[in-house]
Design an enzyme around this catalytic site. Structure first.
Site, short mmCIF file in Angstrom:
data_model
loop_
_atom_site.label_atom_id
_atom_site.label_comp_id
_atom_site.label_asym_id
_atom_site.label_seq_id
_atom_site.Cartn_x
_atom_site.Cartn_y
_atom_site.Cartn_z
N LYS A 67 75.69 61.16 31.96
CA LYS A 67 76.96 60.73 32.57
C LYS A 67 78.09 61.10 31.61
O LYS A 67 77.93 60.97 30.39
CB LYS A 67 76.90 59.22 32.83
CG LYS A 67 78.12 58.64 33.52
CD LYS A 67 77.91 57.16 33.85
CE LYS A 67 79.12 56.54 34.53
NZ LYS A 67 78.87 55.12 34.91
N SER A 142 79.80 53.68 39.68
CA SER A 142 80.47 54.86 39.18
C SER A 142 79.54 56.00 38.78
O SER A 142 79.99 57.13 38.65
CB SER A 142 81.30 54.48 37.96
OG SER A 142 80.46 54.04 36.91
N SER A 166 77.19 49.92 38.38
CA SER A 166 77.33 51.38 38.41
C SER A 166 76.05 52.20 38.27
O SER A 166 76.10 53.41 38.47
CB SER A 166 78.31 51.82 37.33
OG SER A 166 79.61 51.68 37.80
N1 GLN Z 1 82.19 49.05 40.87
C1 GLN Z 1 82.40 48.27 39.71
C2 GLN Z 1 83.80 48.46 39.20
O1 GLN Z 1 84.50 49.22 39.76
C3 GLN Z 1 81.37 48.56 38.68
C4 GLN Z 1 81.69 49.70 37.82
C5 GLN Z 1 80.70 49.88 36.70
O2 GLN Z 1 79.62 49.25 36.70
N2 GLN Z 1 81.06 50.70 35.75
O3 GLN Z 1 84.18 47.86 38.25
#
Ligand code: GLN
Length: 475
Positions: A67, A142, A166
């Site tokens: 990532k 994400s 995410s």
């Molecule tokens: N969707 C969540 C957010 O926008 C989780 C994001 C994440 O786990 N990095 O914060």
């Protein structure tokens, strides 16, 4: 048999049996990336002539991707943000270094929501990754680039991060396995921070066994990360089991609520029946503060984000303004950050700054910390009586590109079933459990802190008795 369709165990065997060489395996992936990734757009950066630095290592010759928030020595690391465009780190994150020593081949960097803020990978400043099961849909986020790349057979497994869902939610949307370990299980040194009391490192893979093997390599205390824990690292891949006899699995009633898509609910309930068939005792439980998890998460996460984002001034990397365009240093920061950050990052900096500001901190930030304690206590109370929790990973299957991007609250609700485990710091995994209208549905299993061994063993038993993880999208 396509080389790229193999999982980690299969690729290891192919290499050790000398049925293919490292360069043949890597060439198969490079070819597939060049043929297919223009449709999926899962990679932000593809390495030229990638190769293993330790072919004799445990993962010698296994092609993976990181990532794009993992610092990779000599390779661009942007967090999918313009403010880090052109940043090439001079060092590796601890997890990148550990995998390098194990012999993996780094194929490149995968797309993410900007600084991992999002649930669809659409807040990336550079690309919109598509779901391999339906190119008109998001891969989740994400870690959408990592999930899509694994689902489309563009790498054997990929690293990812999970702050509020995410890893698990994109794994659910893309029909792959996503492991978020206990907070502190894997060093975060060299991984760009989002919300430091929540950020965890994990993997997205084709099977639970593959995730277990990766975790054995990645887990462990690191002197460079004071938040990494000292709990002993187990041989997770050797603890896997084929039945669930003697395990009590709790089904939290607060996770089967209005808003849970009926097609998803049906698959998750079938998954629970399967857990029962494997010998688990299924009991209904209550995690009473679940409904407060999303607002609590967004106050805590945004507060920490506003602090973490303060370090980006856009002076060395990104769209730096010329001296002649501004009057003074403050103006320069202002311009750089205005140009460098996207809307979602700015929204969270503002939310977090507000939640921490004098006169409001007690009402918002402190209150959120108090509710977080109650959410953690819900899990403590549950795990006093049960071994594991089973629940949906996400309330829906993959939604359409563009469907939620202009409605932040709808996007935030995608985290409704993943944020609680993040706030409690407990490990969780999403595994493929079936399909609703031809789109993958994930089943989430959650364990108590440091109990990855139990979590992986149960997930593997489920996978061993089902074939959802073997289905491949037609691209
Ligand atoms: N969707 C969540 C957010 O926008 C989780 C994001 C994440 O786990 N990095 O914060």
């Amino acid at each position: 048999m396509e080389i790229t369709s193999l999982n980690l165990v299969g690729t290891k065997k192919l290499l050790s049996d000398k049925k293919a060489s490292e360069s043949e395996v890597v060439a198969a992936y490079s070819k597939r990336i060049s043929e297919i990734d223009s449709k999926i757009e899962s990679f932000l950066f593809v390495a030229e002539n990638p190769k293993s630095e330790n072919l004799a290592g445990e993962l010698g010759g296994i092609p993976i991707a990181h990532k794009d928030v993992f610092d990779t020595d000599g390779m661009p690391t942007t967090a999918a943000s313009k403010i880090l465009e052109n940043y090439i780190p001079p060092f590796d994150a601890t997890s990148v270094a550990k995998l390098k020593v194990a012999g993996v081949v780094n194929l490149g960097k995968t797309n993410t929501d900007e600084f991992t803020m999002g649930a669809s990978t659409e807040t990336s400043a550079f690309k919109k990754t598509k779901n391999p099961w339906d190119l008109s849909r998001v891969p989740g986020g994400s870690s959408g680039g990592s999930a899509a790349a694994v689902a489309a057979d563009l790498c054997v497994f990929a690293t990812a991060t999970d702050t509020g869902g995410s890893i698990r939610q994109p794994a659910s949307f893309c029909g792959v396995t996503g492991l978020k370990p206990t907070y502190g299980r894997i060093s975060r040194y060299g991984v760009i921070s989002m919300a430091s009391s929540l950020d965890t490192i994990g993997v997205i893979s084709k099977t639970v066994t593959d995730a277990a093997i990766a975790l054995e390599i990645l887990a462990g205390q690191d002197s460079k990360d004071a938040t990494s824990g000292s709990a002993p690292v187990e041989k997770y891949s050797e603890n896997l089991r084929t039945d669930l006899k003697g395990l009590r699995i709790g089904i939290p009633k607060e996770y089967f609520i209005e808003g849970l898509d009926s097609g998803v609910e049906k698959i998750v309930r079938e998954g629970i029946t399967q857990l029962k068939k494997l010998g688990a005792e299924i009991v209904e439980i209550s995690l009473p503060h679940t409904e407060f998890a999303v607002p609590t998460y967004y106050v805590v996460a945004s507060s920490e984000i506003s602090a973490n984002m303060a370090r980006f001034d856009g002076i060395r990397y990104g769209p730096t303004v010329a001296n002649s365009e501004v009057e003074n240093l403050v103006e320069m920061y202002f311009e750089n950050r205005t140009r460098g950050f996207g809307d979602e990052v700015k929204r969270r900096i503002m939310l977090g700054t507000f939640a921490l500001s004098a006169g409001y901190a007690d009402k918002f930030y402190k209150k959120a910390l108090q509710v977080r304690t109650l959410i953690k206590k819900d899990f403590d109370d549950a795990f006093a009586k049960i071994d594991l929790i089973a629940a949906p990973t996400a309330p829906t299957t993959a939604f359409k590109l563009g469907e939620k991007i202009d409605d932040p609250v709808q996007m935030y609700l995608a985290d409704i079933f993943t944020a609680p485990a993040s706030l409690a710091g407990v490990p969780a995994i999403s595994i493929p459990a079936g399909f609703s209208e031809n789109l993958p549905v994930g089943l989430q299993l959650i364990a108590n802190q440091w109990e990855e061994s139990k979590l992986l063993a149960a997930a593997q038993a489920f996978q061993n008795s089902t074939d959802f993880h073997l289905q491949k999208p037609k691209i």
